[in-house]
Design a protein around this motif. Structure first.
Motif, mmCIF file in Angstrom:
data_model
loop_
_atom_site.group_PDB
_atom_site.id
_atom_site.type_symbol
_atom_site.label_atom_id
_atom_site.label_comp_id
_atom_site.label_asym_id
_atom_site.label_seq_id
_atom_site.Cartn_x
_atom_site.Cartn_y
_atom_site.Cartn_z
ATOM 1 N N ILE A 81 -69.596 19.126 47.848
ATOM 2 C CA ILE A 81 -68.839 18.058 47.597
ATOM 3 C C ILE A 81 -69.265 17.816 46.147
ATOM 4 C CG2 ILE A 81 -69.023 14.895 47.986
ATOM 5 C CD1 ILE A 81 -69.230 15.657 51.116
ATOM 6 N N THR A 82 -68.320 17.880 45.413
ATOM 7 C CA THR A 82 -68.310 17.192 43.580
ATOM 8 C C THR A 82 -67.335 16.138 43.297
ATOM 9 O OG1 THR A 82 -68.640 19.498 43.327
ATOM 10 C CG2 THR A 82 -68.103 18.031 41.967
ATOM 11 N N GLU A 83 -68.539 15.328 41.818
ATOM 12 C CA GLU A 83 -68.067 13.727 41.951
ATOM 13 C C GLU A 83 -67.059 14.876 40.713
ATOM 14 O OE1 GLU A 83 -69.805 9.481 41.570
ATOM 15 O OE2 GLU A 83 -70.229 10.683 39.556
ATOM 16 N N ILE A 84 -66.032 13.630 40.318
ATOM 17 C CA ILE A 84 -65.365 13.238 39.355
ATOM 18 C C ILE A 84 -65.170 12.381 38.516
ATOM 19 C CG2 ILE A 84 -62.952 13.991 38.165
ATOM 20 C CD1 ILE A 84 -62.306 16.290 39.857
ATOM 21 N N ARG A 85 -65.591 12.295 37.127
ATOM 22 C CA ARG A 85 -65.067 10.976 36.801
ATOM 23 C C ARG A 85 -64.508 10.657 35.902
ATOM 24 N NH1 ARG A 85 -69.574 9.636 33.917
ATOM 25 N NH2 ARG A 85 -70.504 11.792 34.055
ATOM 26 N N ALA A 86 -63.759 9.396 35.868
ATOM 27 C CA ALA A 86 -62.662 10.155 34.424
ATOM 28 C C ALA A 86 -63.526 7.956 33.850
ATOM 29 C CB ALA A 86 -61.108 8.870 34.663
ATOM 30 N N THR A 87 -63.548 8.319 32.193
ATOM 31 C CA THR A 87 -64.485 7.192 31.445
ATOM 32 C C THR A 87 -62.868 6.772 30.432
ATOM 33 O OG1 THR A 87 -65.198 8.194 29.838
ATOM 34 C CG2 THR A 87 -66.158 7.575 31.562
ATOM 35 N N ALA A 88 -62.951 4.977 30.029
ATOM 36 C CA ALA A 88 -62.054 4.439 29.414
ATOM 37 C C ALA A 88 -62.552 4.109 28.559
ATOM 38 C CB ALA A 88 -60.723 4.367 29.894
ATOM 39 N N GLU A 89 -61.996 3.992 27.173
ATOM 40 C CA GLU A 89 -62.907 2.926 25.965
ATOM 41 C C GLU A 89 -61.976 2.430 24.817
ATOM 42 O OE1 GLU A 89 -66.251 5.018 23.895
ATOM 43 O OE2 GLU A 89 -67.312 4.937 25.858
ATOM 44 N N SER A 90 -61.494 1.441 24.704
ATOM 45 C CA SER A 90 -60.912 0.821 24.031
ATOM 46 C C SER A 90 -61.765 0.238 22.675
ATOM 47 C CB SER A 90 -60.071 -0.568 24.696
ATOM 48 O OG SER A 90 -60.635 -1.940 24.515
ATOM 49 N N THR A 91 -61.479 -0.711 21.652
ATOM 50 C CA THR A 91 -62.301 -1.630 20.730
ATOM 51 C C THR A 91 -62.955 -2.060 20.966
ATOM 52 O OG1 THR A 91 -60.333 -2.799 20.414
ATOM 53 C CG2 THR A 91 -60.209 -0.555 19.195
ATOM 54 N N SER A 92 -63.024 -2.733 22.390
ATOM 55 C CA SER A 92 -63.725 -3.709 22.957
ATOM 56 C C SER A 92 -64.314 -3.275 24.432
ATOM 57 C CB SER A 92 -63.012 -5.158 22.635
ATOM 58 O OG SER A 92 -61.918 -5.387 22.907
ATOM 59 N N GLU A 93 -63.419 -2.776 24.912
ATOM 60 C CA GLU A 93 -63.961 -2.723 26.427
ATOM 61 C C GLU A 93 -63.897 -0.978 26.815
ATOM 62 O OE1 GLU A 93 -60.560 -5.246 28.169
ATOM 63 O OE2 GLU A 93 -59.517 -4.051 26.673
ATOM 64 N N SER A 94 -64.775 -0.593 28.214
ATOM 65 C CA SER A 94 -64.787 -0.191 28.577
ATOM 66 C C SER A 94 -65.041 -0.095 30.250
ATOM 67 C CB SER A 94 -66.367 0.953 28.411
ATOM 68 O OG SER A 94 -67.889 -0.168 28.300
ATOM 69 N N ALA A 95 -64.036 1.362 30.895
ATOM 70 C CA ALA A 95 -64.311 0.966 31.970
ATOM 71 C C ALA A 95 -64.410 2.576 32.310
ATOM 72 C CB ALA A 95 -62.637 0.882 32.661
ATOM 73 N N GLU A 96 -64.906 2.678 34.175
ATOM 74 C CA GLU A 96 -64.764 3.715 34.853
ATOM 75 C C GLU A 96 -64.308 4.131 36.222
ATOM 76 O OE1 GLU A 96 -68.481 5.993 36.314
ATOM 77 O OE2 GLU A 96 -69.194 5.433 34.246
ATOM 78 N N ASP A 97 -63.648 5.415 36.547
ATOM 79 C CA ASP A 97 -63.800 5.510 37.951
ATOM 80 C C ASP A 97 -63.966 6.645 38.182
ATOM 81 O OD1 ASP A 97 -61.821 5.043 40.396
ATOM 82 O OD2 ASP A 97 -60.405 6.246 40.035
ATOM 83 N N ALA A 98 -64.137 7.084 39.834
ATOM 84 C CA ALA A 98 -65.204 8.156 40.222
ATOM 85 C C ALA A 98 -64.326 8.706 41.378
ATOM 86 C CB ALA A 98 -66.116 7.999 40.005
ATOM 87 N N ILE A 99 -64.209 9.657 41.680
ATOM 88 C CA ILE A 99 -63.820 10.198 42.786
ATOM 89 C C ILE A 99 -64.566 11.466 44.057
ATOM 90 C CG2 ILE A 99 -61.025 9.814 42.623
ATOM 91 C CD1 ILE A 99 -60.839 12.898 42.110
ATOM 92 N N GLU A 100 -64.527 11.856 45.408
ATOM 93 C CA GLU A 100 -65.457 12.821 45.215
ATOM 94 C C GLU A 100 -64.701 13.758 45.730
ATOM 95 O OE1 GLU A 100 -68.114 11.772 48.363
ATOM 96 O OE2 GLU A 100 -69.996 11.354 46.465
ATOM 97 N N ILE A 101 -64.441 15.559 45.641
ATOM 98 C CA ILE A 101 -63.622 15.990 46.260
ATOM 99 C C ILE A 101 -64.592 16.887 46.702
ATOM 100 C CG2 ILE A 101 -61.957 16.236 44.355
ATOM 101 C CD1 ILE A 101 -63.192 18.613 42.508
ATOM 102 N N THR A 102 -64.212 18.008 47.251
ATOM 103 C CA THR A 102 -64.971 19.243 48.296
ATOM 104 C C THR A 102 -64.412 20.104 47.468
ATOM 105 O OG1 THR A 102 -65.378 17.825 50.096
ATOM 106 C CG2 THR A 102 -65.627 20.125 50.158
ATOM 107 N N VAL A 103 -65.496 20.968 46.661
ATOM 108 C CA VAL A 103 -64.759 22.378 46.276
ATOM 109 C C VAL A 103 -65.472 24.031 47.489
ATOM 110 C CG1 VAL A 103 -65.846 23.982 44.283
ATOM 111 C CG2 VAL A 103 -65.361 21.763 43.798
ATOM 112 N N ARG A 104 -64.121 24.492 47.115
ATOM 113 C CA ARG A 104 -64.070 25.434 48.385
ATOM 114 C C ARG A 104 -63.756 27.484 48.401
ATOM 115 N NH1 ARG A 104 -63.126 22.587 54.756
ATOM 116 N NH2 ARG A 104 -65.219 21.468 54.771
ATOM 117 N N ASN A 105 -64.343 27.958 47.081
ATOM 118 C CA ASN A 105 -63.518 28.910 46.620
ATOM 119 C C ASN A 105 -64.590 30.388 47.170
ATOM 120 O OD1 ASN A 105 -62.194 28.110 44.457
ATOM 121 N ND2 ASN A 105 -64.497 27.040 43.579
#
Length: 265
Positions: free
Chosen positions: A241-265
Motif C-alpha cells: 500500500i502506497t499513498e499518493i498526494r496532490a497539493t494545490a496552491e493559489s495566491t491565498s489558499e492551499s488544498a490537498e487530496d490523497a489516495i492509497e494504491i496497492t503496488v504489485r510489480n
C-alpha cells in the motif's frame, strides 16, 4: 423539456429523453423489457421544438448521471439524451472535453459560444440509480454528501446533488480544492501509471499543482497549468500500500487530496 420557461436545466438520473414514449405500453416496455428507441439528434430536438413551438427564451441545460450496467433502462439512452439536448442548443454531439473522474467518464458538451450545456457522468459499473459520496469522517470535503442506505442509491464517490449544483452555478464562490480523479482510491497498479487531478478555485487562480508519492518530500511532478497528469513509475516503490498526494496552491489558499494504491510489480 416540456416547461423551458420554468426550468433552466435538469439533473437527469438515468431515465430516457423527453417525450420518448407514446403511451403506457411504450413506457412499460422501456422499463421492463429494455425497449430501446433510437432517433436522430434532429428528431429528438424536434420533440422539444414541436412541444414548444412559440418558445424563444433560455434553453434548458442538462447534467446526466447514468450507470453503464443499468438493468432497468438501456444505458444507450444516456447518449440519446445527449443528442436531444445538444440538438436543442444547436451544437454537435462530439464532446469538447472527455476525462476520467473518479468512478466515471465525464463528458462536457459546449454550445457554439463555448458554454457547457450538457455534462454526462458515465458511471462505470453502476446499475439503475443515483450516486452519492457519503462523508465517513471529519472534516468532510465540500463535495461529499448523501446516504447510500436507500434502494437505488450507491456510493460511487460522486455526490450527484453537489455536481448538479456546481454545473448550474448555484453553489456560490468555492474555495480552492484539488481532487485526484484517477486512479481510484484502493486501485491495484503496476509499472508506470498516470495520476490525474483537478484543481479549481473561485477565489484566486490556481498557481501550482504537485504530486507526491509515499514519504517523498520532493514532488514527482509539478504543474502550473492544466492538464494535471503525472506519470509515475511504481517500480521505484516497494510493493504494498502506497499513498499518493496532490497539493494545490493559489495566491491565498492551499488544498490537498490523497489516495492509497496497492503496488504489485
Amino acid at each position: 423539456i416540456s416547461y423551458p420557461e420554468l426550468f433552466a436545466g435538469g439533473s437527469l438520473q438515468a431515465g430516457t429523453p423527453g417525450h420518448n414514449s407514446n403511451g403506457f405500453m411504450d413506457g412499460f416496455n422501456i422499463f421492463y423489457n429494455h425497449l430501446f428507441i433510437d432517433k436522430t439528434p434532429e428528431q429528438w430536438g424536434d420533440l422539444f421544438r414541436n412541444t414548444n413551438p412559440n418558445y424563444s427564451g433560455q434553453l434548458p441545460k442538462a447534467v446526466i448521471f447514468y450507470g453503464t450496467e443499468d438493468q432497468k433502462l438501456d444505458p444507450r439512452y444516456a447518449f440519446e439524451k445527449i443528442e436531444q439536448f445538444t440538438n436543442i442548443h444547436g451544437t454537435d454531439q462530439i464532446a469538447d472535453r472527455e476525462e476520467d473522474f473518479r468512478t466515471s467518464k465525464r463528458y462536457t458538451y459546449n454550445d457554439n459560444s463555448g458554454n457547457p450545456v450538457v455534462v454526462f457522468y458515465q458511471l462505470l459499473g453502476m446499475t439503475h440509480g443515483t450516486t452519492v459520496d457519503p462523508c465517513e469522517g471529519s472534516p468532510c470535503a465540500p463535495d461529499q454528501g448523501g446516504n447510500a442506505d436507500d434502494d437505488y442509491v450507491f456510493d460511487y464517490d460522486i455526490w450527484s446533488s453537489y455536481y448538479s449544483a456546481q454545473f448550474w452555478g448555484i453553489l456560490g464562490p468555492q474555495p480552492l480544492s484539488v481532487t485526484i480523479t484517477s486512479p481510484e482510491n484502493g486501485a491495484t497498479v503496476a509499472d508506470t501509471i498516470t495520476v490525474s487531478a483537478q484543481a479549481q478555485s473561485d477565489i484566486a487562480p490556481v498557481e501550482t499543482v504537485k504530486f507526491f508519492v509515499a514519504d517523498d518530500t520532493e514532488a514527482a511532478c509539478t504543474f502550473t497549468a492544466e492538464p494535471y497528469t503525472c506519470d509515475i513509475d511504481t517500480n521505484d516503490y516497494t510493493d504494498g500500500i502506497t499513498e499518493i498526494r496532490a497539493t494545490a496552491e493559489s495566491t491565498s489558499e492551499s488544498a490537498e487530496d490523497a489516495i492509497e494504491i496497492t503496488v504489485r510489480n
